[in-house]
Structure formats: structure tokens, C-alpha cells
Design a protein around this motif. Structure first.
Motif, PDB file in Angstrom:
ATOM      1  N   ILE A   1      -1.457  10.615   4.200  1.00 40.28           N
ATOM      2  CA  ILE A   1      -0.549   9.467   4.344  1.00 40.28           C
ATOM      3  C   ILE A   1      -0.437   8.750   2.992  1.00 40.28           C
ATOM      4  CG2 ILE A   1      -0.328   7.178   5.425  1.00 40.28           C
ATOM      5  CD1 ILE A   1      -0.011   8.880   7.719  1.00 40.28           C
ATOM      6  N   LEU A   2      -1.580   8.586   2.328  1.00 41.49           N
ATOM      7  CA  LEU A   2      -1.555   7.901   1.029  1.00 41.49           C
ATOM      8  C   LEU A   2      -0.723   8.705   0.022  1.00 41.49           C
ATOM      9  CD1 LEU A   2      -5.265   6.679   0.815  1.00 41.49           C
ATOM     10  CD2 LEU A   2      -3.246   5.398   1.555  1.00 41.49           C
ATOM     11  N   ALA A   3      -0.817  10.005   0.113  1.00 41.09           N
ATOM     12  CA  ALA A   3      -0.026  10.850  -0.797  1.00 41.09           C
ATOM     13  C   ALA A   3       1.462  10.706  -0.478  1.00 41.09           C
ATOM     14  CB  ALA A   3      -0.467  12.310  -0.677  1.00 41.09           C
ATOM     15  N   ASP A   4       1.787  10.663   0.806  1.00 37.53           N
ATOM     16  CA  ASP A   4       3.188  10.455   1.204  1.00 37.53           C
ATOM     17  C   ASP A   4       3.700   9.115   0.696  1.00 37.53           C
ATOM     18  OD1 ASP A   4       3.585  12.792   2.473  1.00 37.53           O
ATOM     19  OD2 ASP A   4       3.389  12.012   4.526  1.00 37.53           O
ATOM     20  N   ASP A   5       2.865   8.104   0.793  1.00 39.16           N
ATOM     21  CA  ASP A   5       3.293   6.760   0.384  1.00 39.16           C
ATOM     22  C   ASP A   5       3.881   6.779  -1.018  1.00 39.16           C
ATOM     23  OD1 ASP A   5       2.686   5.405   2.709  1.00 39.16           O
ATOM     24  OD2 ASP A   5       0.641   4.903   2.078  1.00 39.16           O
ATOM     25  N   ILE A   6       3.169   7.424  -1.923  1.00 34.87           N
ATOM     26  CA  ILE A   6       3.597   7.406  -3.317  1.00 34.87           C
ATOM     27  C   ILE A   6       4.960   8.091  -3.487  1.00 34.87           C
ATOM     28  CG2 ILE A   6       2.978   8.289  -5.620  1.00 34.87           C
ATOM     29  CD1 ILE A   6       1.431   5.770  -4.753  1.00 34.87           C
ATOM     30  N   LYS A   7       5.147   9.189  -2.728  1.00 33.66           N
ATOM     31  CA  LYS A   7       6.448   9.867  -2.798  1.00 33.66           C
ATOM     32  C   LYS A   7       7.540   8.982  -2.213  1.00 33.66           C
ATOM     33  CE  LYS A   7       4.425  14.322  -1.886  1.00 33.66           C
ATOM     34  NZ  LYS A   7       4.025  14.911  -0.617  1.00 33.66           N
ATOM     35  N   LEU A   8       7.226   8.371  -1.061  1.00 35.66           N
ATOM     36  CA  LEU A   8       8.230   7.567  -0.357  1.00 35.66           C
ATOM     37  C   LEU A   8       8.606   6.313  -1.146  1.00 35.66           C
ATOM     38  CD1 LEU A   8       6.853   7.943   3.292  1.00 35.66           C
ATOM     39  CD2 LEU A   8       8.914   8.997   2.338  1.00 35.66           C
ATOM     40  N   MET A   9       7.661   5.794  -1.905  1.00 35.42           N
ATOM     41  CA  MET A   9       7.939   4.574  -2.675  1.00 35.42           C
ATOM     42  C   MET A   9       9.096   4.786  -3.640  1.00 35.42           C
ATOM     43  SD  MET A   9       4.081   3.273  -3.428  1.00 35.42           S
ATOM     44  CE  MET A   9       3.109   2.487  -2.118  1.00 35.42           C
ATOM     45  N   LYS A  10       9.104   5.958  -4.244  1.00 31.52           N
ATOM     46  CA  LYS A  10      10.210   6.258  -5.175  1.00 31.52           C
ATOM     47  C   LYS A  10      11.516   6.399  -4.411  1.00 31.52           C
ATOM     48  CE  LYS A  10      10.324   7.853  -9.147  1.00 31.52           C
ATOM     49  NZ  LYS A  10       9.940   7.699 -10.506  1.00 31.52           N
ATOM     50  N   LEU A  11      11.438   7.103  -3.284  1.00 36.92           N
ATOM     51  CA  LEU A  11      12.655   7.341  -2.494  1.00 36.92           C
ATOM     52  C   LEU A  11      13.223   6.041  -1.920  1.00 36.92           C
ATOM     53  CD1 LEU A  11      11.530  10.616  -0.671  1.00 36.92           C
ATOM     54  CD2 LEU A  11      13.108  10.393  -2.609  1.00 36.92           C
ATOM     55  N   ALA A  12      12.364   5.081  -1.709  1.00 32.58           N
ATOM     56  CA  ALA A  12      12.832   3.792  -1.171  1.00 32.58           C
ATOM     57  C   ALA A  12      13.311   2.861  -2.289  1.00 32.58           C
ATOM     58  CB  ALA A  12      11.703   3.123  -0.390  1.00 32.58           C
ATOM     59  N   HIS A  13      13.289   3.342  -3.517  1.00 28.89           N
ATOM     60  CA  HIS A  13      13.653   2.510  -4.672  1.00 28.89           C
ATOM     61  C   HIS A  13      12.812   1.231  -4.705  1.00 28.89           C
ATOM     62  CE1 HIS A  13      17.309   4.710  -6.112  1.00 28.89           C
ATOM     63  NE2 HIS A  13      17.129   5.259  -4.931  1.00 28.89           N
ATOM     64  N   THR A  14      11.524   1.401  -4.477  1.00 35.81           N
ATOM     65  CA  THR A  14      10.613   0.252  -4.565  1.00 35.81           C
ATOM     66  C   THR A  14       9.783   0.379  -5.832  1.00 35.81           C
ATOM     67  OG1 THR A  14       9.073   1.468  -3.149  1.00 35.81           O
ATOM     68  CG2 THR A  14      10.473  -0.174  -2.079  1.00 35.81           C
ATOM     69  N   ASN A  15       9.277  -0.748  -6.304  1.00 33.73           N
ATOM     70  CA  ASN A  15       8.560  -0.706  -7.580  1.00 33.73           C
ATOM     71  C   ASN A  15       7.322  -1.611  -7.650  1.00 33.73           C
ATOM     72  OD1 ASN A  15       9.629  -3.340  -7.999  1.00 33.73           O
ATOM     73  ND2 ASN A  15      11.506  -2.477  -8.863  1.00 33.73           N
ATOM     74  N   THR A  16       7.091  -2.441  -6.651  1.00 29.63           N
ATOM     75  CA  THR A  16       5.988  -3.411  -6.768  1.00 29.63           C
ATOM     76  C   THR A  16       5.290  -3.590  -5.420  1.00 29.63           C
ATOM     77  OG1 THR A  16       7.188  -4.571  -8.505  1.00 29.63           O
ATOM     78  CG2 THR A  16       5.427  -5.784  -7.432  1.00 29.63           C
ATOM     79  N   PHE A  17       3.965  -3.627  -5.454  1.00 23.70           N
ATOM     80  CA  PHE A  17       3.211  -3.692  -4.197  1.00 23.70           C
ATOM     81  C   PHE A  17       2.086  -4.717  -4.275  1.00 23.70           C
ATOM     82  CE2 PHE A  17       5.391   0.209  -4.660  1.00 23.70           C
ATOM     83  CZ  PHE A  17       6.046   0.298  -3.442  1.00 23.70           C
ATOM     84  N   SER A  18       2.000  -5.520  -3.228  1.00 22.92           N
ATOM     85  CA  SER A  18       0.889  -6.481  -3.125  1.00 22.92           C
ATOM     86  C   SER A  18      -0.237  -5.769  -2.395  1.00 22.92           C
ATOM     87  CB  SER A  18       1.298  -7.700  -2.313  1.00 22.92           C
ATOM     88  OG  SER A  18       2.560  -8.163  -2.712  1.00 22.92           O
ATOM     89  N   VAL A  19      -1.341  -5.639  -3.105  1.00 21.98           N
ATOM     90  CA  VAL A  19      -2.411  -4.801  -2.585  1.00 21.98           C
ATOM     91  C   VAL A  19      -3.681  -5.616  -2.385  1.00 21.98           C
ATOM     92  CG1 VAL A  19      -3.801  -2.736  -3.039  1.00 21.98           C
ATOM     93  CG2 VAL A  19      -1.428  -2.814  -3.800  1.00 21.98           C
ATOM     94  N   GLY A  20      -4.389  -5.297  -1.314  1.00 22.64           N
ATOM     95  CA  GLY A  20      -5.737  -5.834  -1.110  1.00 22.64           C
ATOM     96  C   GLY A  20      -5.791  -7.149  -0.354  1.00 22.64           C
ATOM     97  N   ILE A  21      -4.679  -7.540   0.272  1.00 21.35           N
ATOM     98  CA  ILE A  21      -4.621  -8.885   0.861  1.00 21.35           C
ATOM     99  C   ILE A  21      -5.727  -9.114   1.895  1.00 21.35           C
ATOM    100  CG2 ILE A  21      -3.186 -10.485   2.208  1.00 21.35           C
ATOM    101  CD1 ILE A  21      -0.765  -9.345   0.715  1.00 21.35           C
TER     102      ILE A  21
END
Ligand code: GLA
Ligand code: GLA
Length: 689
Positions: free
Chosen positions: A32-52
Motif C-alpha cells: 500500500i505504501l508503495a502504491d501511495d507514492i505512485k498514486l501521489m504523482k498521478l493525483a498531481h499532489t506534491n505536499t503531505f502532512s505526516v505524523g499528525i
């Protein structure tokens, strides 16, 4: 001459697009984590709030840290050119901590200690929680402070609530001792002690407001609310010590909120104070689009109001830190955004000054309370998903808007919003229990300008008034002498001021002014309000103003005229034919008083005259009908005009000057048809200032 310079709030010179990413939910699912990285590009996203909410993943046992997973996330996001907004995890804590240090648990106002669970439920005073958060934040700053993907800090999450434990009582007593300079008599005077024999003979007798104790001493309630804001800020300040020390260049924010899905500013913390402590204001917007009690345009107006308030807190762009790409899980009805609404609602935020569109959350949870909350990636993990596609469309649109990152726009009109006055007014035992509606009253005035595309700043009482032509101050119940003097100088210097019923009744201690309305207010307005009449829900009165009659409900103030000019009169009741709306020339300026709560049409007609007088005009050269909103951001050389159709019908808009569509490159002039929920973003080269 207007200044169109840029203020970058982060180091990013592009629009941020992404959102809360909680990989700690998926550490056992590397695929799933590997998919996330691929999908992030496809979604035209660039910034993530992590660790909340990742504390238990970062420190599963006291003193045993696990950062490897977060290292990978940082590197993976960096590998696709993305950025990380790193959160401190204090919004939720591991069970071991509550068990070992029960003083971190909150005590509610009924003095009941809470169990471990939920989130956002820690004591803001507990020294051990302050130590623990600092320790954690130091580790995060040491480890990631120089990571190239680190963009900014997200401190905790949606600070709110209060704690009434013994530690907090001690802190509160210290706070009041400082405020009243160790003089118990001053405290008793300010809180009107002798009433009901509530005079304190020792500081130790003071307790925070409680349903099982004191709840009706308004001065106490007001000071407690102020203390809660200060103590929350103090907790935040404690969190950022290691962060400022180790990463002084990295900007800091914490995500602010709105109150309820009905969209009024968050009530329980004074953000005008908090904003001074963050580098960038950010907030989480969850309007109930397509609800069944108001028009889409009305809700859009309310979103505009908060945006203009939160933007004006620092007079610079803000960030939309959270929003949903589709639906939420906590409204009474959780309805999906209709096709088109996601782009439209996202662009509205940008139009009002947001330099980001961010979501909660990147991927839908599999279990627990947010498994049906909208997310970019659904349980189907599919890029064909409607929501995913609409997110990608927002991403592509944002990629064309880099030129306006860091830009703002000036305004000639300001509406004054005050948290303290709202607290005091709501606390006041008087008037109508359900009809005070201070934020909604401000929205009613704001709406007139929103409908006409006239830019408004929603400012707070400490901000500079002098750059505005028109200052609107509805229902400002609490006014210190200092505020009154500042309003007076504003009018004296040529400003136009509008005030309404229930204004200037008490000072900053929530003590009424003796001898009637403050002398300076009487001077400015040339009158004196003598009685405020409160109506039952079915009661009505009317005001006659310039040959038209307007409906009045809830409140009517009876005015004793001095040098003011009568513009409108009440038509009924024992004060029929007495002044309801007045104007008054005071030195170089003018002051208007509106005595009653009148229907929307009155505000439209009333402000029309002022708009003419002050030459307040739409900032764009776009003509349109009702329900279309136009907002502008001023880049250094051109204006970016957002034309937004908040109706369920096609709307024809007219571009009176040639503009270029930012998405298609098309030149537009004359009539253009906008579909239901369509937004067009166009650029107009500026020839003059
Ligand atoms: C009661 C109390 C009074 C006062 C009034 C207010 O009668 O005895 O002290 O509070 O209510 O209406
Ligand atoms: C808030 C919280 C998020 C999430 C969303 C859901 O904004 O910060 O963690 O719970 O609500 O709408």
C-alpha cells in the motif's frame, strides 16, 4: 498606489496540493505504501502532512523510538519531488503515557477526570506532557530538520478544549494574580464581587467556571476564556522551543478550525492572539455543500467570510490545511460533493488567498471512526475513482497558478470581528438566548460586498484601521475605551464607520459603562441608544428607509437623537416614528448607526449609498448575476480573476475587458457561459494601479 509585492509563507513557490498522510496506519502493508507514492504523482499532489497522530508508532514504549518508517516516507516523498509538512504528534498520545503519567489526562469542568481515549484531550498545563512533547519534537527536529523534503512544521492538530485539573487551577490563579497585579480588591472589583456575596478573601478560593460551582460571574468567565487561549498558546510555545532552536528557517503553522459545519469562525480560542505566534495561518474547512437549509451561494459566502478573517489575521496568504475531496463522516448527513464542486470549492479557497489545497486524508482508513470519511484514495485503490479524478483535476489547475503564490489583494472595506466580545455577548444573561448570533450578523453585512465582488478584510480590533475607507462594526458588545478611541480617530481622520444595536455596552471587564453610552461614542454618532427591545420569534417591526419598508426582527434599539440625522424610522410599537437608522458627520468622517436587525435587502440598499459615496467598486470587470462570485488575487503584473458559479444553473458572465483563461489559454471577451458549479480562472494584465 497599491503595492502588489509577494509574501512567500513557505519556501515553496508553487501551490501546495496534498494532505494528511497517515502511513503509520499501513506499516504492515508495504504494498500500500508503495502504491501511495505512485498514486501521489498521478493525483498531481506534491505536499503531505505526516505524523499528525503517529506518537505510538514513533515511541511505542517510553524512550524507545522508531523513526525508520518515517525516514522511508520522507525519502519516498522526496524521490517524487514532494514536500513534507511534519507534524508534532501531541494531538494524541500512546496509552502507556496516560497510564504512567495520569496527570496528562484532562479534567472536565464538572471536575471529572477523563479516561485515556479519543484525541485532543490532554492537559495544557501538565509539566510532564510539556516535557514529553518537547523531547519528541526535539528528536523530530534533529532527525528531519535538514531533510530536503521538509517544508514546514504542523504543530499538534486543531488545538482546542480546556482542562480544569488542579495544575490548571494553580496556573489560572497565577494568571489572574498577574493580571490584577496581586491585588485581590482589583479582582473583586472587576468581577463585581459583592453581588451574591461573591467577594473572594483569598486567591485560593478562585476556581475555574463550573456547572457544579460558579458559572455566572461574567468577569470570571471572560478571564477564564482568555486564560484558556493563553494557556493553549503557552503549550504551543513550549512545543516549538526545540523546533525554533534547531530549524529557525522552517516556518511553523498549526491548523485552525471553523465551528460546526454551519461555518462560523472557531469560537473557543481567540485566534487573533494565536495568529501572532504562527508564521502562517492555516485552517481546516468542511462546509456542508449541497445541504437542504441554504443556497449554495449562501454557504459560499460564509466560507468567504472565514477566509477573509483568517487571511486578514496576518494580512498574507494562508493555507487550506484540510478539506475533504468528497464527504466527511461527522456532519449529521454526510453528502458527497457533486461533480464540479470539488474544483469549485477548492478554487474558492485559493481565490480568497490560500496557497494550498490540502485534504484529510490521503488514503481512507480501513478501520475505526474515519473509515468512511472522504479521501483521495478510496478502499478501491483506483485511479478511475471519480473522486481521485477530480483531485487530479484540482492538481492540474493548481499547477497553472504558481504566479499567485504569495500574493494578496488590498481592500477598502473592513468588518471588525472580535472573539472576546463574542464570548461576553454569548455569556450575557439578557437579550434573546438564541438570537444573539454575532458571527451570523457580521456575515449578513459581509454578504452585501460579497455579492458585489467588493473585497473585504475581516479584521480584529488591534489591527490598523487607517487604510480602510469603510469600517463596519456590527454588535460589538464589548468595547474597551482604547477601542472606542481608535474608532473615534478613524472617523475623525475621514473614515466612514457603521455600527449597530448592542454595541459598546460593556468594557473589557464585561462591566457596563456608567452614565449611559460612552461619551466618545455619543460624540461620534451624535446620539445615545437608550433601550434595546428584544423580540419574541414571531414579533415583527418595520423600518421605513428612503421610501421603502424593511422587516425587522429580534432587536430594536430606541435612540435619543442629538446631532445625528435621521435616515430611517421604526413604523410600529411604542417607538413608532422614532429614529432607527442615522448618519452623523464627525470631523472629517461619517458615522452611521443601525438600530434594528433588518432583512438582507435593507443592508443591500443601505450600503449602496455608501458604496457610491466612497466609490467602492467591484475589483474585476466581470458582470454576472446572483450566485456568481468573483474574487481577485493581484500578482505583481496582472490580476488573477476567479469567476465562480455557486448556483445549480448555467450562468452567463460578461468579461468587459479581454482576459486569458489560465487552464485553456483561450482569450475571453464578452459573454461566456458557465455551467453549474463551473469556475473560470482568468488573467488580466494590469495597465494601471
Ligand atoms: C429572583 C431572585 C432575585 C433576582 C430575580 C431576577 O426573584 O430572588 O435575586 O435574581 O429572581 O428576576
Ligand atoms: C479534523 C481533523 C482530522 C480529521 C478531520 C475529519 O479536521 O484534524 O484529523 O478528523 O477533522 O473531517
Amino acid at each position: 498606489m497599491k503595492n502588489h509585492h509577494k509574501t512567500y509563507t513557505t519556501n515553496a513557490k508553487f501551490m501546495l496540493h496534498g494532505g494528511d498522510y497517515n502511513p503509520d496506519q499501513w506499516l504492515d502493508h508495504p504494498e500500500i505504501l508503495a502504491d501511495d507514492i505512485k498514486l501521489m504523482k498521478l493525483a498531481h499532489t506534491n505536499t503531505f502532512s505526516v505524523g499528525i497522530f503517529a506518537w505510538s508508532a514513533l515511541e511505542p514504549e517510553e524512550g524507545k523510538y522508531h523513526f525508520e518508517w518515517l525516514d522511508d516516507i520522507f525519502d519516498d516523498i522526496h524521490s517524487i519531488g514532494g514536500k513534507v509538512i511534519l507534524a508534532t504528534p501531541s494531538g494524541a498520545r500512546p496509552a502507556w503515557m496516560s497510564e504512567k503519567y495520569p496527570e496528562v489526562l484532562r479534567v472536565n469542568s464538572s471536575r471529572v477526570k477523563q479516561l485515556h481515549g479519543g484525541r485532543h484531550n490532554h492537559c495544557f498545563t501538565a509539566p510532564v506532557y510539556r516535557e514529553k512533547t518537547q523531547e519528541m519534537n526535539r528528536k523530530l527536529a534533529e532527525r528531519y530538520g535538514s531533510h530536503p523534503a521538509l517544508l514546514m512544521w504542523h504543530i499538534s492538530n486543531e488545538y482546542g478544549g480546556e482542562c480544569h485539573c488542579d495544575q490548571c487551577q494553580i496556573a489560572f490563579r497565577q494568571w489572574i494574580k498577574n493580571k490584577y497585579q496581586n491585588d485581590l480588591k482589583s479582582l473583586n472589583d472587576a468581577w463585581w464581587g459583592p453581588f451574591w456575596s461573591h467577594t473572594y478573601s483569598d486567591w485560593s478560593q478562585v476556581e475555574s467556571p463550573s456547572p457544579i460551582g460558579e458559572s455566572m460571574v461574567h468577569g470570571l468567565n471572560l478571564d477564564w476564556r482568555r486564560f484558556v487561549t493563553d494557556q493553549t498558546i503557552s503549550f504551543y510555545e513550549n512545543e516549538i522551543v526545540p523546533i525554533r532552536e534547531l530549524t529557525p528557517e522552517v516556518p511553523i503553522t498549526t491548523n485552525f478550525m471553523a465551528d460546526t459545519f454551519d461555518l462560523i469562525p472557531f469560537q473557543s480560542l481567540d485566534y487573533s492572539k494565536f495568529a501572532k505566534h504562527v508564521d502562517v495561518v492555516s485552517w481546516d474547512a468542511y462546509p456542508a455543500w449541497h445541504n437542504d437549509w441554504e443556497s449554495t451561494a449562501n454557504l459560499a459566502m460564509k466560507v468567504g467570510f472565514i477566509n477573509d478573517l483568517y487571511r486578514s489575521l496576518k494580512q498574507q496568504p494562508f493555507l487550506l490545511m484540510e478539506s475533504t475531496p468528497s464527504l466527511v463522516n461527522w456532519h449529521s448527513v454526510n453528502k458527497a460533493k457533486r461533480p464540479g464542486m470539488h474544483l469549485l470549492s477548492s478554487m474558492q479557497m485559493v481565490a480568497h488567498g490560500s496557497d494550498s489545497v490540502m485534504y484529510f486524508q490521503w488514503r481512507k482508513s480501513r478501520g475505526s471512526s474515519e473509515k468512511f470519511h472522504g479521501a483521495v484514495v478510496d478502499h478501491d485503490n483506483s485511479t478511475n475513482n471519480r473522486v481521485f479524478q477530480e483531485v487530479a483535476q484540482v492538481g492540474k489547475t493548481l499547477e497553472n497558478l504558481s504566479d499567485i503564490v504569495g500574493t494578496n489583494r488590498p481592500a477598502d472595506v473592513a468588518i471588525l470581528y472580535d472573539w472576546e466580545s463574542n464570548w461576553a455577548l454569548n455569556d450575557a444573561q439578557g437579550f434573546g438566548l438564541d438570537t444573539k448570533r454575532y458571527p451570523q450578523t457580521l456575515q449578513q453585512h459581509y454578504k452585501v460586498f460579497w455579492e458585489k465582488d467588493i473585497p473585504v478584510d475581516v479584521i480584529t480590533k488591534e489591527q490598523d484601521f487607517s487604510s480602510y475607507k469603510l469600517l463596519i462594526v456590527p454588535m460589538l458588545y464589548l468595547m474597551s475605551e482604547e477601542t472606542i478611541l481608535r474608532l473615534k480617530s478613524f472617523v475623525a481622520a475621514g473614515g466612514t464607520l457603521v455600527m449597530t444595536y448592542i454595541s459598546g455596552l460593556v468594557n473589557e471587564y464585561d462591566l457596563t459603562y456608567l452614565g449611559g453610552w460612552h461619551k466618545d461614542l455619543q460624540d461620534i454618532f451624535g446620539l445615545k441608544p437608550v433601550e434595546t427591545d428584544t423580540y419574541y420569534p414571531k414579533d415583527r417591526n418595520y423600518v421605513e428607509y428612503k421610501g421603502r419598508t424593511y422587516e425587522l426582527k429580534d432587536y430594536a434599539t430606541i435612540l435619543e437623537l442629538n446631532t445625528a440625522t435621521v435616515k430611517g424610522v421604526y413604523t410600529a410599537d411604542f417607538y413608532a416614528n422614532t429614529p432607527a437608522v442615522t448618519s452623523h458627520k464627525y470631523e472629517e468622517g461619517k458615522a452611521y448607526y443601525i438600530g434594528g436587525r433588518l432583512e438582507d435587502q435593507f443592508q443591500r440598499d443601505f450600503y449602496e449609498e455608501i458604496m457610491k459615496e466612497l466609490a467602492l467598486e467591484s475589483v474585476s470587470s466581470v458582470k454576472h448575476g446572483e450566485g456568481v462570485s468573483v474574487q481577485v488575487r493581484n500578482a505583481p503584473e496582472s490580476d488573477f480573476i476567479f469567476v465562480m458559479n455557486f448556483t445549480e444553473e448555467n450562468q452567463v458572465v460578461t468579461f468587459e475587458l479581454p482576459v486569458t483563461d489560465k487552464s485553456t489559454g483561450e482569450e475571453l471577451l464578452g459573454d461566456v457561459s458557465l455551467e453549474k458549479y463551473e469556475v473560470r480562472i482568468v488573467e488580466k494584465k494590469r495597465t494601471t494601479n
